[in-house]
Design an enzyme around this catalytic site. Structure first.
Site, PDB file in Angstrom:
ATOM      1  N   GLU A 219      85.220  81.447 -12.080  1.00  0.00           N
ATOM      2  CA  GLU A 219      84.078  81.417 -11.166  1.00  0.00           C
ATOM      3  C   GLU A 219      84.569  81.441  -9.717  1.00  0.00           C
ATOM      4  OE1 GLU A 219      82.160  77.720 -12.164  1.00  0.00           O
ATOM      5  OE2 GLU A 219      81.368  78.487 -14.057  1.00  0.00           O
ATOM      6  N   HIS A 260      78.855  74.675 -10.954  1.00  0.00           N
ATOM      7  CA  HIS A 260      79.729  73.510 -11.067  1.00  0.00           C
ATOM      8  C   HIS A 260      80.088  72.996  -9.681  1.00  0.00           C
ATOM      9  CE1 HIS A 260      80.525  75.710 -14.925  1.00  0.00           C
ATOM     10  NE2 HIS A 260      80.223  74.512 -15.367  1.00  0.00           N
TER      11      HIS A 260
END
Lengths: 307, 282
Positions: A219, A260
């Site tokens: 990510e 996240h």
């Protein structure tokens, strides 16, 4: 073979009487050959049992009852108490600590990781689901109940490393459906600071004879992919890598956090496009779609075998 | 480019970097070594060391992710004074730094996100805070016509990319995870369905092991019914495989909702959702 854990690994669950920890304990006991959970720790609950696992007040009591060193611990205590629990495990000789807890202050994580490094212990997580060796053993909630985990994970040649717990299962399931099994899958956690990065796990997979290729999920945010690219360039790794990068849309939205805690574009190096370029420069193939991964890694390990 | 970045690029020898421990206490010599490495010596070195030491200690003590004095001015008498400073405390430490934040007058609503939350996003926070079970929130507003009820962290990022790659226009980003209650899933779906311009919603997640498929299915169907919509019409696709999927799929079948199991990829599910709105997907 596998990395980090195998059928013989003994571990405890810290915070074992919590609702999620009770489920996690059941899942690990049921999966594969059955995890060797030798104790649980919840202060004040000495003498209880969770699915037959004895509960202690301290890690020291668990070690004493076991009659020797315990390999690992799954830590599932609330964020404010996690650092202390991890310190307790480390100071009692535990060498592999899976930290499930989310939302731990970053300073505490930095301290945990630093102490682990001083004592020769390894932390997986925080904010992770743990480690699974298909059909053998799992340590943590990864893959969920034994029945569900068995459906998604199958044994084979691919090491899986993922910043997202759920995507560890999604990607492994996609590999399994294409008859490409996994040697070990590791959910490394989604926080800005984690105990074990891609580059730190690579030498372990490198040393594992069963592993012939690596699939990673990644990510935006942080320097972990750049670190992996550097590791691959500097070490003549025998393992081909295929990466999948989620969160490409975030490049247009600097300063916004998605997914996240560690997933935020603060500088150019954090962007998906920059990371993809770095990975590609290091010879790591970046998949556009998850369903393309099995063929991509299959071709690479096929080529490796042929040469 | 800031002055500091410019120096880093043009005169890298004027920039010192060093790691310091978070476990052992910070000591003056560490500051001295870093400053001396840039070529500073004489009385200036002695004056600068305590400034950097205090900055490093404050960084650790107050859970900062950034502590910066920039610029640091030198007065005619040789003393130094901070002309500006920038410090960031991380979100997870807000609780234990409440006193400091209070003294500084930093409000609860001031997050590190780049822009202020919209009313739609704040409503999402309220739904998530309604009960402690699981997550159904982290809503971010966009201006498209396809409402998204998606999860979990990594799955949401993947799905949002996939919708856009197929030419879809998401109305929002959000995350479901950790097994939320029916009412929470319902609340989130209602919020998205009620957003002006939303034609349909796509309910999609990566394979779930903790969150229950049937609970999310019941939540989104309930949301449609309570708003007077036909679930089969409003839910473009439901792709959540995993725990309790047989039960979930049964409920979806009863209401005629188009659903998919794990044999349909996240990407393919997103494509099908876009196709239902746009007629044809990219």
């Amino acid at each position: 073979m596998s990395i980090l854990i195998d059928a013989q690994t003994t571990f405890i669950v810290q915070g074992i009487t919590g609702r999620e920890a009770v489920n996690l304990t059941r899942e690990c006991l049921d999966y594969g050959v059955g995890a060797k959970i030798v104790g649980g720790v919840t202060p004040g609950r000495l003498g209880r049992e969770v699915h037959g696992v004895p509960v202690f007040d301290t890690v020291a009591q668990a070690v004493e009852a076991h009659g020797g060193a315990i390999d690992g611990s799954v830590v599932t205590v609330p964020p404010a108490f996690t650092k202390d629990a991890v310190f307790e495990a480390i100071e009692n000789g535990v060498k592999l600590i899976v930290v499930v807890t989310e939302r731990i202050p970053r300073r505490d994580v930095a301290q945990m990781v630093e102490l682990a490094s001083l004592r020769g212990a390894r932390i997986i997580g925080p904010n992770c689901l743990g480690v699974i060796v298909p059909d053998v053993v799992k340590m943590g909630g990864i893959g969920g109940p034994a029945k569900n985990a068995a459906q998604a994970y199958t044994p084979g040649p691919i090491g899986v490393i993922s910043r997202s717990g759920g995507m560890t299962t999604e990607m492994s399931s996609t590999l399994s459906a294409a008859a490409v099994g996994q040697s070990t899958a590791v959910s490394i956690g989604g926080d800005a600071i984690i105990g074990s990065t891609y580059a730190e796990l690579m030498p372990l997979f490198e040393a594992d004879a069963q592993t012939r290729g690596i699939v990673i999920y990644t990510e935006p945010g942080g320097r972990m992919e750049a670190e992996l690219a550097r590791w691959v360039t500097e070490n003549d790794s025998r393992l081909p890598i295929v990466a999948f990068m989620a969160g490409r849309f975030m490049d247009e939205m600097p300063g916004m956090s998605f997914g996240h805690a560690g997933t935020i574009v603060e500088g150019k190096e954090d962007t998906a496009s920059e990371k993809i370029a770095r990975l590609a420069d290091a010879g790591i193939a970046v998949a556009e779609r998850i369903e393309d991964i099995p063929a991509m890694i299959g071709e690479k390990i096929g080529a490796v075998t042929a040469s | 480019m800031g002055r500091d970045e410019q120096v880093a690029e043009e005169q890298p020898d004027k920039v010192a970097r060093r790691h310091f421990s978070n476990v052992l206490p910070f000591s003056d010599f560490q500051a001295k070594e870093a400053i001396a490495a840039t070529g500073v010596t004489g009385s200036e070195l002695g004056r600068l060391v305590p400034i950097l030491t205090r900055l490093a200690r404050i960084f650790v003590e107050y859970d900062m992710t950034l502590a910066e004095i920039n610029p640091l001015g030198r007065l005619a008498d040789g003393s130094f004074v901070a002309l500006d400073a920038h410090m960031e405390i991380e979100n997870e430490a807000r609780g234990r730094q409440a006193q400091l934040l209070n003294e500084l007058g930093v409000g609860e609503e001031e997050t590190r996100q780049a822009r202020e939350a919209t009313p739609f996003e704040l409503a999402g926070e309220q739904i998530d805070a309604a009960d402690h079970r699981g997550v159904a929130g982290n809503v971010t507003e966009f201006d498209g016509n396809l409402g998204l009820v998606i999860g979990a962290g990594g799955g949401s990022l993947t799905l949002f990319d996939a919708v856009r790659a197929h030419g879809g226009k998401p109305a929002n980003y959000c995350e479901i995870g950790g097994n939320p209650s029916v009412s929470k899933a319902c609340g989130l779906a209602k919020l998205v369905l009620s957003k002006p311009g939303v034609e349909r919603i796509a309910v999609m997640m990566s394979i779930v092991s903790n969150t229950r498929v049937d609970i999310v299915a019941r939540g989104v169907i309930k949301a449609c019914l309570e708003l007077g919509h036909d679930p089969a019409e409003k839910i473009a696709i439901f792709r959540i495989p995993g725990a309790w999927e047989e039960e979930g799929f049964k409920i979806l079948e009863r209401y005629g909702v188009d659903y998919a199991n794990r044999s349909v990829s996240l990407n393919e599910a997103a494509r099908r959702a876009v196709e239902k709105i746009e007629g044809v997907a990219a």
